[in-house]
Design an enzyme around this catalytic site. Structure first.
Site, PDB file in Angstrom:
ATOM      1  N   SER A 150     -20.893  -9.572 -56.419  1.00 45.34           N
ATOM      2  CA  SER A 150     -19.656  -8.932 -56.872  1.00 45.34           C
ATOM      3  C   SER A 150     -19.338  -9.499 -58.261  1.00 45.34           C
ATOM      4  O   SER A 150     -19.716 -10.644 -58.556  1.00 45.34           O
ATOM      5  CB  SER A 150     -18.522  -9.284 -55.917  1.00 45.34           C
ATOM      6  OG  SER A 150     -17.265  -9.001 -56.514  1.00 45.34           O
ATOM      7  N   TYR A 163     -13.324 -15.300 -51.275  1.00 46.70           N
ATOM      8  CA  TYR A 163     -14.372 -14.277 -51.328  1.00 46.70           C
ATOM      9  C   TYR A 163     -15.301 -14.526 -52.523  1.00 46.70           C
ATOM     10  O   TYR A 163     -16.534 -14.538 -52.378  1.00 46.70           O
ATOM     11  CB  TYR A 163     -13.721 -12.895 -51.436  1.00 46.70           C
ATOM     12  CG  TYR A 163     -14.688 -11.776 -51.729  1.00 46.70           C
ATOM     13  CD1 TYR A 163     -15.605 -11.361 -50.774  1.00 46.70           C
ATOM     14  CD2 TYR A 163     -14.675 -11.128 -52.964  1.00 46.70           C
ATOM     15  CE1 TYR A 163     -16.495 -10.327 -51.042  1.00 46.70           C
ATOM     16  CE2 TYR A 163     -15.551 -10.092 -53.236  1.00 46.70           C
ATOM     17  CZ  TYR A 163     -16.461  -9.699 -52.281  1.00 46.70           C
ATOM     18  OH  TYR A 163     -17.343  -8.684 -52.546  1.00 46.70           O
TER      19      TYR A 163
HETATM   20  N1  LIG Z   1     -15.975  -2.403 -52.247  1.00 43.51           N
HETATM   21  C1  LIG Z   1     -15.897  -3.196 -53.283  1.00 43.51           C
HETATM   22  O1  LIG Z   1     -14.942  -3.101 -54.099  1.00 43.51           O
HETATM   23  C2  LIG Z   1     -16.997  -4.201 -53.548  1.00 43.51           C
HETATM   24  C3  LIG Z   1     -17.054  -4.783 -54.825  1.00 43.51           C
HETATM   25  C4  LIG Z   1     -18.048  -5.714 -55.087  1.00 43.51           C
HETATM   26  C5  LIG Z   1     -18.970  -6.059 -54.115  1.00 43.51           C
HETATM   27  N2  LIG Z   1     -18.895  -5.481 -52.864  1.00 43.51           N
HETATM   28  C6  LIG Z   1     -19.883  -5.889 -51.870  1.00 43.51           C
HETATM   29  O2  LIG Z   1     -20.612  -4.763 -51.446  1.00 43.51           O
HETATM   30  C7  LIG Z   1     -21.119  -4.972 -50.128  1.00 43.51           C
HETATM   31  C8  LIG Z   1     -20.830  -3.754 -49.268  1.00 43.51           C
HETATM   32  O3  LIG Z   1     -19.439  -3.604 -49.128  1.00 43.51           O
HETATM   33  P1  LIG Z   1     -18.715  -2.169 -49.060  1.00 43.51           P
HETATM   34  O4  LIG Z   1     -17.801  -2.090 -50.222  1.00 43.51           O
HETATM   35  O5  LIG Z   1     -19.701  -1.095 -48.845  1.00 43.51           O
HETATM   36  O6  LIG Z   1     -17.767  -2.387 -47.784  1.00 43.51           O
HETATM   37  P2  LIG Z   1     -17.826  -1.785 -46.292  1.00 43.51           P
HETATM   38  O7  LIG Z   1     -17.773  -0.296 -46.329  1.00 43.51           O
HETATM   39  O8  LIG Z   1     -16.749  -2.513 -45.543  1.00 43.51           O
HETATM   40  O9  LIG Z   1     -19.260  -2.228 -45.791  1.00 43.51           O
HETATM   41  C9  LIG Z   1     -19.542  -3.504 -45.301  1.00 43.51           C
HETATM   42  C10 LIG Z   1     -20.783  -3.401 -44.428  1.00 43.51           C
HETATM   43  O10 LIG Z   1     -21.130  -4.708 -43.975  1.00 43.51           O
HETATM   44  C11 LIG Z   1     -21.357  -4.648 -42.575  1.00 43.51           C
HETATM   45  N3  LIG Z   1     -21.065  -5.919 -41.943  1.00 43.51           N
HETATM   46  C12 LIG Z   1     -19.920  -6.641 -41.959  1.00 43.51           C
HETATM   47  N4  LIG Z   1     -20.040  -7.751 -41.220  1.00 43.51           N
HETATM   48  C13 LIG Z   1     -21.300  -7.729 -40.705  1.00 43.51           C
HETATM   49  C14 LIG Z   1     -22.035  -8.594 -39.847  1.00 43.51           C
HETATM   50  N5  LIG Z   1     -21.485  -9.713 -39.333  1.00 43.51           N
HETATM   51  N6  LIG Z   1     -23.304  -8.271 -39.525  1.00 43.51           N
HETATM   52  C15 LIG Z   1     -23.863  -7.134 -40.017  1.00 43.51           C
HETATM   53  N7  LIG Z   1     -23.227  -6.277 -40.831  1.00 43.51           N
HETATM   54  C16 LIG Z   1     -21.958  -6.578 -41.174  1.00 43.51           C
HETATM   55  C17 LIG Z   1     -20.423  -3.538 -42.057  1.00 43.51           C
HETATM   56  O11 LIG Z   1     -20.970  -2.959 -40.870  1.00 43.51           O
HETATM   57  P3  LIG Z   1     -20.463  -3.222 -39.366  1.00 43.51           P
HETATM   58  O12 LIG Z   1     -18.980  -3.396 -39.418  1.00 43.51           O
HETATM   59  O13 LIG Z   1     -20.919  -1.989 -38.648  1.00 43.51           O
HETATM   60  O14 LIG Z   1     -21.194  -4.443 -38.934  1.00 43.51           O
HETATM   61  C18 LIG Z   1     -20.531  -2.534 -43.198  1.00 43.51           C
HETATM   62  O15 LIG Z   1     -21.640  -1.700 -43.003  1.00 43.51           O
HETATM   63  C19 LIG Z   1     -20.455  -6.263 -49.631  1.00 43.51           C
HETATM   64  O16 LIG Z   1     -21.376  -7.330 -49.744  1.00 43.51           O
HETATM   65  C20 LIG Z   1     -19.302  -6.466 -50.590  1.00 43.51           C
HETATM   66  O17 LIG Z   1     -18.960  -7.835 -50.713  1.00 43.51           O
HETATM   67  C21 LIG Z   1     -17.929  -4.551 -52.573  1.00 43.51           C
END
Ligand SMILES: NC(=O)c1ccc[n+]([C@@H]2O[C@H](COP(=O)([O-])OP(=O)(O)OC[C@H]3O[C@@H](n4cnc5c(N)ncnc54)[C@H](OP(=O)(O)O)[C@@H]3O)[C@@H](O)[C@H]2O)c1
Length: 274
Positions: A150, A163
């Site tokens: 991130s 985070y």
């Molecule tokens: N959205 C943003 O603004 C943003 C910005 C920068 C970086 N990111 C990064 O991008 C990545 C994806 O996030 P996203 O934005 O797509 O959010 P999201 O829609 O909440 O996706 C998170 C994913 O991680 C999975 N997950 C969570 N805990 C888990 C566990 N214990 N074991 C296996 N899977 C797990 C969830 O699936 P289940 O709940 O089905 O397990 C879900 O598929 C993350 O690493 C996040 O830190 C996001």
């Protein structure tokens, strides 16, 4: 046209394993790799969402293997890897994407919340990567680990320190791993999205008494981040920082960190406990 063909050749018939593939960036990444001809292993905890995503992947004419896996469980991760080995024999792209957010001041979140976030964002990534190494070696040279970090892992901002710290740990580990695996031809890449419109904000942990912040309007789409991931994969780009404000923040912090501290303080001041 020629570029699109070259990109497809890079992915055709190869195998991508994506953690956190049940929603957001992970789900979009599964479809983006599949659209270029890669078979996809989809890992996350929510089985029905995984099955839906797998059906969409298969509709693109490639194989999909949905595996229920909590990255905090040694047993689940071992099963994820053995099912991948049985189905495909090796792995070309490991996309470490599963993640959880944490919102609130350092004084406000509990140690248990912080540990949970590190357990998923950092230890989960380490666990999956170590377990996947034999499969990545089976496809080396040319196999890849892509770690989703991130912009907040490059510069601490108020209310996002817990985070951000978990992602900063990922960044450092990525550099070490890159050097350790270079001689074997396994590339280790870092992609750092900025604000992205996903379920991330609903899923994240909040320090007690800290309300959800307003949803900003300038977020990227999950699909745009997924395109950046496959581009980084195709070009073997060691580091990608997304969004113009994200890149500006990382650069400003490198060049004038004192000035950026003052900007960060301004962000902190209006952020009050409700
Ligand atoms: N959205 C943003 O603004 C943003 C910005 C920068 C970086 N990111 C990064 O991008 C990545 C994806 O996030 P996203 O934005 O797509 O959010 P999201 O829609 O909440 O996706 C998170 C994913 O991680 C999975 N997950 C969570 N805990 C888990 C566990 N214990 N074991 C296996 N899977 C797990 C969830 O699936 P289940 O709940 O089905 O397990 C879900 O598929 C993350 O690493 C996040 O830190 C996001």
């Amino acid at each position: 046209m020629v570029r699109a063909l070259m990109t497809t050749q890079h992915f055709q018939g190869r195998v991508a394993l994506i953690t956190g593939a049940s929603s957001g960036i992970g789900r979009a990444a599964a479809l983006a790799y599949a659209a270029r001809g890669a078979h996809v292993v989809l890992a996350a905890r929510r089985e029905s969402a995984l099955r839906d995503a797998a059906r969409e992947v298969e509709a693109l004419g490639v194989r999909a293997l949905p595996v229920r896996c909590d990255v905090t469980s040694e047993e689940d991760v071992a099963r994820l890897i053995s099912e991948t080995r049985d189905a495909f024999g090796g792995l070309d792209f490991l996309v470490n994407n599963a993640g959880l957010g944490l919102y609130g001041p350092v004084e406000g979140f509990s140690e248990a919340q912080l540990r949970q976030v590190f357990e998923i964002n950092f230890f989960g990534l380490v666990r999956v990567t170590r377990a996947a190494l034999p499969l990545l070696r089976a496809r080396a040279p040319g196999s890849q680990v892509l770690n989703v970090s991130s912009v907040l892992g490059h510069r601490g901002l108020p209310l996002l320190g817990g985070y951000g710290a978990s992602k900063a740990a990922v960044n450092l580990l990525t550099e070490s791993l890159r050097a350790e695996l270079a001689a074997e031809g396994i590339r280790v890449l870092l992609v750092s999205p900025g604000l992205t419109e996903t379920e991330f904000r609903d899923a994240r942990l909040n320090a007690e008494g800290w309300r959800q912040d307003a949803i900003p309007l300038n977020a990227m789409s999950a699909e745009a981040v997924a395109q950046a991931l496959v581009r980084a994969s195709h070009r073997e780009r060691r580091e990608t920082v997304l969004t113009l404000p994200g890149r500006a923040m990382v650069l400003a912090n490198r060049l004038v960190p004192g000035l950026f501290d003052r900007v960060a303080r301004r962000i902190a001041n209006p952020a009050r406990k409700p």
